[in-house]
Structure formats: structure tokens, C-alpha cells
Design a protein around this motif. Structure first.
Motif, PDB file in Angstrom:
ATOM      1  N   SER A 120       0.828  -1.199   0.000  1.00  0.00           N
ATOM      2  CA  SER A 120       0.000   0.000   0.000  1.00  0.00           C
ATOM      3  C   SER A 120       0.860   1.245   0.000  1.00  0.00           C
ATOM      4  CB  SER A 120      -0.914  -0.017   1.226  1.00  0.00           C
ATOM      5  OG  SER A 120      -1.722   1.138   1.266  1.00  0.00           O
ATOM      6  N   GLU A 121       1.996   1.168   0.714  1.00  0.00           N
ATOM      7  CA  GLU A 121       2.899   2.314   0.780  1.00  0.00           C
ATOM      8  C   GLU A 121       3.460   2.661  -0.595  1.00  0.00           C
ATOM      9  OE1 GLU A 121       2.956  -0.286   2.758  1.00  0.00           O
ATOM     10  OE2 GLU A 121       2.474   0.573   4.736  1.00  0.00           O
ATOM     11  N   ALA A 122       3.849   1.630  -1.359  1.00  0.00           N
ATOM     12  CA  ALA A 122       4.413   1.876  -2.688  1.00  0.00           C
ATOM     13  C   ALA A 122       3.385   2.546  -3.594  1.00  0.00           C
ATOM     14  CB  ALA A 122       4.887   0.561  -3.301  1.00  0.00           C
ATOM     15  N   ILE A 123       2.147   2.107  -3.505  1.00  0.00           N
ATOM     16  CA  ILE A 123       1.080   2.707  -4.315  1.00  0.00           C
ATOM     17  C   ILE A 123       0.842   4.148  -3.890  1.00  0.00           C
ATOM     18  CG2 ILE A 123      -1.394   2.614  -4.834  1.00  0.00           C
ATOM     19  CD1 ILE A 123      -1.181  -0.444  -4.628  1.00  0.00           C
ATOM     20  N   GLY A 124       0.822   4.386  -2.574  1.00  0.00           N
ATOM     21  CA  GLY A 124       0.614   5.742  -2.063  1.00  0.00           C
ATOM     22  C   GLY A 124       1.707   6.696  -2.500  1.00  0.00           C
ATOM     23  N   LYS A 125       2.940   6.228  -2.475  1.00  0.00           N
ATOM     24  CA  LYS A 125       4.079   7.059  -2.868  1.00  0.00           C
ATOM     25  C   LYS A 125       3.980   7.478  -4.332  1.00  0.00           C
ATOM     26  CE  LYS A 125       9.128   6.875  -3.249  1.00  0.00           C
ATOM     27  NZ  LYS A 125      10.327   6.006  -3.073  1.00  0.00           N
ATOM     28  N   ILE A 126       3.706   6.521  -5.217  1.00  0.00           N
ATOM     29  CA  ILE A 126       3.645   6.815  -6.654  1.00  0.00           C
ATOM     30  C   ILE A 126       2.429   7.684  -6.957  1.00  0.00           C
ATOM     31  CG2 ILE A 126       3.328   5.783  -8.953  1.00  0.00           C
ATOM     32  CD1 ILE A 126       4.960   3.385  -7.972  1.00  0.00           C
ATOM     33  N   SER A 127       1.315   7.424  -6.305  1.00  0.00           N
ATOM     34  CA  SER A 127       0.113   8.239  -6.559  1.00  0.00           C
ATOM     35  C   SER A 127       0.346   9.680  -6.144  1.00  0.00           C
ATOM     36  CB  SER A 127      -1.100   7.666  -5.820  1.00  0.00           C
ATOM     37  OG  SER A 127      -0.928   7.733  -4.409  1.00  0.00           O
ATOM     38  N   TYR A 128       1.103   9.893  -5.085  1.00  0.00           N
ATOM     39  CA  TYR A 128       1.420  11.256  -4.643  1.00  0.00           C
ATOM     40  C   TYR A 128       2.305  11.957  -5.673  1.00  0.00           C
ATOM     41  CZ  TYR A 128       2.750  15.169  -1.695  1.00  0.00           C
ATOM     42  OH  TYR A 128       2.965  16.447  -1.205  1.00  0.00           O
ATOM     43  N   GLN A 129       3.303  11.178  -6.213  1.00  0.00           N
ATOM     44  CA  GLN A 129       4.206  11.747  -7.224  1.00  0.00           C
ATOM     45  C   GLN A 129       3.437  12.152  -8.485  1.00  0.00           C
ATOM     46  OE1 GLN A 129       7.093   8.694  -7.959  1.00  0.00           O
ATOM     47  NE2 GLN A 129       8.161   8.966  -5.996  1.00  0.00           N
ATOM     48  N   LEU A 130       2.506  11.306  -8.907  1.00  0.00           N
ATOM     49  CA  LEU A 130       1.840  11.524 -10.183  1.00  0.00           C
ATOM     50  C   LEU A 130       0.587  12.386 -10.079  1.00  0.00           C
ATOM     51  CD1 LEU A 130       2.123   7.926 -11.724  1.00  0.00           C
ATOM     52  CD2 LEU A 130       3.527   9.916 -12.249  1.00  0.00           C
ATOM     53  N   LEU A 131      -0.141  12.261  -8.962  1.00  0.00           N
ATOM     54  CA  LEU A 131      -1.435  12.935  -8.853  1.00  0.00           C
ATOM     55  C   LEU A 131      -1.463  14.031  -7.797  1.00  0.00           C
ATOM     56  CD1 LEU A 131      -3.828   9.823  -9.011  1.00  0.00           C
ATOM     57  CD2 LEU A 131      -2.871  11.146 -10.908  1.00  0.00           C
ATOM     58  N   GLY A 132      -0.410  14.053  -6.976  1.00  0.00           N
ATOM     59  CA  GLY A 132      -0.387  15.048  -5.905  1.00  0.00           C
ATOM     60  C   GLY A 132      -1.225  14.661  -4.718  1.00  0.00           C
ATOM     61  N   LYS A 133      -1.677  13.404  -4.685  1.00  0.00           N
ATOM     62  CA  LYS A 133      -2.413  12.915  -3.528  1.00  0.00           C
ATOM     63  C   LYS A 133      -2.077  11.446  -3.307  1.00  0.00           C
ATOM     64  CE  LYS A 133      -6.617  11.858  -6.157  1.00  0.00           C
ATOM     65  NZ  LYS A 133      -8.090  12.077  -6.235  1.00  0.00           N
ATOM     66  N   GLU A 134      -2.069  11.063  -2.050  1.00  0.00           N
ATOM     67  CA  GLU A 134      -1.671   9.695  -1.696  1.00  0.00           C
ATOM     68  C   GLU A 134      -2.918   8.827  -1.542  1.00  0.00           C
ATOM     69  OE1 GLU A 134       0.705   7.350   1.890  1.00  0.00           O
ATOM     70  OE2 GLU A 134       1.073   9.483   1.539  1.00  0.00           O
ATOM     71  N   LEU A 135      -2.993   7.788  -2.392  1.00  0.00           N
ATOM     72  CA  LEU A 135      -4.112   6.858  -2.298  1.00  0.00           C
ATOM     73  C   LEU A 135      -3.850   5.850  -1.187  1.00  0.00           C
ATOM     74  CD1 LEU A 135      -4.823   6.036  -6.053  1.00  0.00           C
ATOM     75  CD2 LEU A 135      -5.880   7.790  -4.625  1.00  0.00           C
ATOM     76  N   VAL A 136      -4.905   5.549  -0.455  1.00  0.00           N
ATOM     77  CA  VAL A 136      -4.793   4.560   0.618  1.00  0.00           C
ATOM     78  C   VAL A 136      -5.619   3.336   0.218  1.00  0.00           C
ATOM     79  CG1 VAL A 136      -5.173   4.046   3.047  1.00  0.00           C
ATOM     80  CG2 VAL A 136      -4.503   6.365   2.342  1.00  0.00           C
ATOM     81  N   ILE A 137      -4.922   2.269  -0.153  1.00  0.00           N
ATOM     82  CA  ILE A 137      -5.562   1.016  -0.559  1.00  0.00           C
ATOM     83  C   ILE A 137      -5.162  -0.055   0.433  1.00  0.00           C
ATOM     84  CG2 ILE A 137      -5.889  -0.654  -2.427  1.00  0.00           C
ATOM     85  CD1 ILE A 137      -6.778   2.184  -3.118  1.00  0.00           C
ATOM     86  N   THR A 138      -6.123  -0.830   0.930  1.00  0.00           N
ATOM     87  CA  THR A 138      -5.813  -1.822   1.955  1.00  0.00           C
ATOM     88  C   THR A 138      -5.017  -2.986   1.377  1.00  0.00           C
ATOM     89  OG1 THR A 138      -7.811  -3.126   1.599  1.00  0.00           O
ATOM     90  CG2 THR A 138      -7.992  -1.256   3.106  1.00  0.00           C
ATOM     91  N   GLU A 139      -4.214  -3.599   2.234  1.00  0.00           N
ATOM     92  CA  GLU A 139      -3.445  -4.767   1.813  1.00  0.00           C
ATOM     93  C   GLU A 139      -4.360  -5.914   1.395  1.00  0.00           C
ATOM     94  OE1 GLU A 139      -0.247  -4.826   1.505  1.00  0.00           O
ATOM     95  OE2 GLU A 139       0.237  -2.910   2.459  1.00  0.00           O
ATOM     96  N   VAL A 140      -5.529  -5.997   2.027  1.00  0.00           N
ATOM     97  CA  VAL A 140      -6.486  -7.054   1.678  1.00  0.00           C
ATOM     98  C   VAL A 140      -6.943  -6.895   0.237  1.00  0.00           C
ATOM     99  CG1 VAL A 140      -8.784  -7.988   2.141  1.00  0.00           C
ATOM    100  CG2 VAL A 140      -7.279  -7.396   4.039  1.00  0.00           C
ATOM    101  N   SER A 141      -7.258  -5.679  -0.150  1.00  0.00           N
ATOM    102  CA  SER A 141      -7.704  -5.425  -1.522  1.00  0.00           C
ATOM    103  C   SER A 141      -6.592  -5.685  -2.522  1.00  0.00           C
ATOM    104  CB  SER A 141      -8.186  -3.978  -1.651  1.00  0.00           C
ATOM    105  OG  SER A 141      -9.331  -3.758  -0.867  1.00  0.00           O
ATOM    106  N   ILE A 142      -5.380  -5.289  -2.138  1.00  0.00           N
ATOM    107  CA  ILE A 142      -4.230  -5.496  -3.027  1.00  0.00           C
ATOM    108  C   ILE A 142      -3.996  -6.992  -3.234  1.00  0.00           C
ATOM    109  CG2 ILE A 142      -1.727  -5.241  -3.244  1.00  0.00           C
ATOM    110  CD1 ILE A 142      -2.038  -2.554  -1.742  1.00  0.00           C
ATOM    111  N   ASN A 143      -3.965  -7.731  -2.134  1.00  0.00           N
ATOM    112  CA  ASN A 143      -3.683  -9.167  -2.227  1.00  0.00           C
ATOM    113  C   ASN A 143      -4.769  -9.917  -3.005  1.00  0.00           C
ATOM    114  OD1 ASN A 143      -1.333  -8.854  -0.772  1.00  0.00           O
ATOM    115  ND2 ASN A 143      -2.311  -9.265   1.208  1.00  0.00           N
TER     116      ASN A 143
END
Length: 491
Positions: free
Chosen positions: A408-431
Motif C-alpha cells: 500500500s505504501e508503494a502505491i501511495g508514494k507513486i500516486s502522490y508523485q503523479l497525482l499530488g495525492k496519496e491513495l490509501v488502498i488496503t493490503e487485503v484489496s491489493i492481495n
């Protein structure tokens, strides 16, 4: 028979044209020609064109010739073709005055056009039988593996998780269309040219509907010139064969690639494999190679036939009637062989389910669903989600990090870089998104790879197969009933 001609046949004509043609037709066409002779004779008797006692004498002799079989014919190639050789035997038995009456109201042109339609009709039904067998084998495999998760490929690169049942269902749909093409071709083939004469019918009061019915045709052809000139039905049949062969070739190509050591997803049975004369470790999937190659032979038949027919006048000619369908019979032989080989290969093949799902877990084929999760849970557009996941995959491949390590952290980091906001996605949803089995199961839109939707596809294919098998049985039944009718007329 050569009254108009003053010299004997050239030996080269006999050697290169008539003798080879008779040799082939003697066994391919003998039975069909005898059926046509008998049906025509019954009609001549029924219409009072020849006397009953004459007809009975001819019929008795035809029965004797038929029971003796083609191997008992003493072929004289100087007589030009199979019909004249049969007629010579008949006349030898009953004399020219009686035996010569059989050919009343017809020509060799409509006779051979009718024989060719009978022969090709038979071939279509034989191919349909093999195609039904192949489809049942595929259906059984698809039902067995409807839950087996694998990777679907586009551009030969990992695309998305599906099930093997879904892949095999796709092949079933292709073969279903193949069968429908053969039905259509059969329907257009199943009309009788008999009675068309040389080109302009006849002045004798023949009954074309009777001969058509006795030979199992739907009806007589509507135009006498078309009756002797048309061969487009052969092009339609061989076109259907070409598409069928192409579909089998593509299936073979997939299995061929999947059977390599690099993929390791498929293993053909030892009974359909060959070894090497020098390399003891080899197990070569030769049936798949032959099936692919035979597709080329079928295409060659189509090209050959089309090339010959396109420059023939719309009438009777030897290039049309004698040469154009040579490629057809090679195509028939090759498509039958390919269908039998394909059926046996599939009937004995082994799929390596553990290797299939292992590849699906590790080849990034699941990340499309991860992008879908970002859309649903992150409230962003799919194009934005695609951009985030694309960069994530690029970074993970560069770092040699497996897809199972997405956080989730990796997704949040990239979303912040590209969109200017950090997405919070649960590990359950990712898995869940990255689990290939869950991924495939979730794709339950109509026609999708989820096991429940695949079952609906297979049920549709099962019902269609039963319907097609019934159609085939009905065609054989009609033909056999008409043969019985002809036999009863003879008695």
C-alpha cells in the motif's frame, strides 16, 4: 464413341489424362455412379421412356456389376472414363440395343456433376462427424479444467489471468462456427444436377424431382446450364475446411509453445510423440507440427481450385470438370487427418496446473485488476490508475521485486508523485487483486473466465453439440431412407 474423330487416342493422352483419372475414379466414384445409374433407370421406367422388361434386364445387370465391385472392372483407358467402362460391361452383358438405353435423357456432363455432388456431400458429412468428435473431446477437457487458472497472452506476452476452461471454451466457439459453415455448404451442395444433360436439359419427358429424391438430394437444380457449370459449392466446402484447419493450426501453435521447456504448461502423451535418433532426452510433439502443416495443404487446395476455376467459361470443360477439384480431394484427406490427430492429441494431453498458476502469480498478469481496485477504492479515473500501476510495475521490474511484494505504501508514494495525492488502498484489496484465482473468479461478466460464466458457455456449447449431432444423424437417415426407397423400386 469416337465417331466424329478419325484417329485413335494419343498414347500420351491415355497415359497422362485418362488412365490416371479412371484409376482414381474407379474407387472414389464407383458406388456413387452405380446409384446414379439405378436412380436414372428407375425414373426412365416410371416415366415410360423405356419399357419395363428392358429396364428390369438393365437393372439386373447393374446389380451384378455393383455386387462385383470396382475391383472387378476390367479397365480400358481407351474408353476415356469410368462411365464408359461401366457401360461397356453392361453392354457386354445385355447387348447394345438394351444396354445402350440406360443413357437416354442424360449426358456424361450431368452424370459426373451428380456423382461429384454425391461424393463431396459424403465428404462433408464425414468431416462433420470428426468435428463433432473433436468438439466433445474439447468440451470434456474444458469441463475438467474450468477452475484451472492460467495466463492469457496478447502479443505472446502475459496479459490477464483466465482459466484453461475459458481458453478451451473459446476454441469450442470457433469450432461451432466451423460446423455451421459446413452445414451451409452441405445445404448448397445437396441439389441434383441430374437431368441437366450436356447443358440444355433434354427433350425426353424426364422426372428430375424423382431422381433427386431417390439420390437423397433436396431438389433438382433450377437451371440446366448451372447444373453442369457450377463448382462454387466445392469452393465453399474447401473454404470451410480452410477455416477449420486454420483454427486447429492456431490451437496447435498454442499447445506447441506451451509444451516447450520454457513454458512447461503442457505435455503431450508418449503415444503421440516422437523421439530423436541422437538426443535421448527428446520428446517431440509431432502431431502438433503435422496439424499446422496440413493447414497449409488445405489452403493450397483452395488456391489451386480457385485459380483453375476463375478462367473457365460458365459451361462444361475439362479444366472445370476434370482438373478443378483435384485440390479438393487432397484438402479432404488432409483435413480428416488433422482432425483425427487433433482429437487424439487432446484426448491424451496433460496440463500442468501448478505451473500454470505459478506463472500467473509472478508474471504481472494480475495488475490490470489492481488498476481496477484503484478506480473503485481510490476514486480516480482508469487512465490515472493505469499510469500509477504502470510506473509501479516498471520500478518493481527494475528492482527485481516480485509482484507479490506490492504494498500500500508503494502505491501511495507513486500516486502522490503523479497525482499530488496519496491513495490509501488496503493490503487485503491489493492481495485479492493480485491473486490470479480470485482475479479470474471476479471476471464474471457474460463470456468471461469466471468458473460460473465458463459453465454457462460450456452449457451453451453442449446444447449446440447435441443439436448438431442430431442434424448429422438426420442427414444420414434421409440418405439411407432414400437408398432403401431406390432398392424397393428395384425389387
Amino acid at each position: 464413341m469416337r465417331e466424329r474423330l478419325k484417329s485413335n487416342l494419343s498414347n500420351n493422352i491415355i497415359t497422362h489424362l485418362f488412365a490416371p483419372s479412371i484409376e482414381i475414379e474407379q474407387y472414389r466414384s464407383f458406388e456413387s455412379m452405380m446409384e446414379v445409374n439405378k436412380a436414372h433407370l428407375v425414373m426412365l421406367i416410371s416415366e415410360g421412356i423405356i419399357k419395363l422388361e428392358v429396364g428390369k434386364e438393365i437393372m439386373d445387370s447393374l446389380e451384378e456389376i455393383g455386387e462385383a465391385g470396382p475391383e472387378q472392372l476390367e479397365i480400358d483407358p481407351n474408353l476415356e472414363d469410368l462411365y464408359f467402362n461401366i457401360e461397356a460391361v453392361l453392354i457386354n452383358k445385355v447387348g447394345k440395343e438394351i444396354g445402350g438405353q440406360l443413357h437416354t435423357g442424360r449426358s456424361r456432363n450431368d452424370l459426373y456433376a451428380t456423382v461429384l455432388r454425391l461424393n463431396s456431400r459424403k465428404s462433408v458429412l464425414e468431416i462433420c462427424h470428426l468435428l463433432i468428435e473433436l468438439r466433445y473431446t474439447l468440451l470434456t477437457l474444458a469441463e475438467k479444467y474450468k477452475n484451472a487458472v492460467m495466463t492469457a497472452y496478447t502479443h505472446m506476452q502475459p496479459a490477464e489471468p483466465i482459466t484453461l476452461g475459458h481458453y478451451l471454451s473459446a476454441i469450442l466457439y470457433a469450432l461451432d462456427r466451423d460446423f455451421s459453415r459446413f452445414i451451409a455448404a452441405f445445404h448448397r451442395t445437396n441439389y441434383s444436377p441430374l437431368g441437366a444433360g450436356a447443358t440444355a436439359s433434354t427433350t425426353f419427358p424426364i422426372n428430375r424431382k424423382q431422381t433427386a429424391r431417390l439420390l437423397g438430394f433436396i431438389n433438382p437444380m433450377g437451371n440446366s446450364l448451372d447444373g453442369i457449370a457450377s463448382r462454387d459449392y466445392l469452393l465453399e466446402i474447401v473454404s470451410a475446411m480452410n477455416i477449420f484447419a486454420n483454427n486447429m493450426s492456431r490451437l496447435s501453435q498454442d499447445l506447441y509453445i506451451w509444451s516447450t521447456d520454457e513454458f512447461g504448461l503442457v505435455e503431450v502423451d508418449d503415444s503421440v510423440a516422437a523421439s530423436s535418433s541422437i538426443m535421448p532426452q527428446k520428446k517431440n510433439p509431432i502431431t502438433l507440427e503435422h496439424i499446422k502443416a496440413k493447414s497449409g495443404h488445405v489452403l493450397g487446395g483452395l488456391v489451386s481450385m480457385t485459380s483453375i476455376m476463375k478462367n473457365t467459361p460458365y459451361g462444361h470443360s475439362r479444366d472445370l470438370a476434370g482438373e478443378s477439384h483435384k485440390g479438393f480431394w487432397e484438402a479432404v484427406s488432409e483435413i480428416k487427418a488433422a482432425a483425427v490427430l487433433m482429437n487424439e492429441t487432446l484426448d491424451t494431453v496433460s496440463f500442468k496446473e501448478e505451473q500454470m498458476i505459478k506463472r500467473a502469480k509472478n508474471n504481472f498478469s494480475t495488475v490490470t485488476e489492481l488498476a481496477n481496485v484503484l478506480v473503485r477504492e481510490g476514486g480516480i479515473s482508469f487512465r490515472e490508475a493505469h499510469q500509477i500501476v504502470g510506473q509501479l510495475v516498471s520500478e518493481m521490474i527494475e528492482a527485481n521485486t516480485p509482484v507479490t511484494k506490492v504494498t500500500s505504501e508503494a502505491i501511495g508514494k507513486i500516486s502522490y508523485q503523479l497525482l499530488g495525492k496519496e491513495l490509501v488502498i488496503t493490503e487485503v484489496s491489493i492481495n485479492k487483486a493480485l491473486d490470479p484465482a480470485e482475479n479470474a473468479k471476479a471476471k464474471n461478466a457474460e463470456g468471461g473466465p469466471a468458473p460460473n460464466t465458463v459453465e454457462l458457455q460450456l452449457e451453451a456449447m453442449r446444447n449446440k453439440l447435441h443439436k448438431d449431432r442430431k442434424w448429422l444423424e438426420e442427414q444420414y437417415k434421409v440418405i439411407e431412407e432414400r437408398k432403401e426407397d431406390l432398392s424397393n423400386f428395384i425389387k
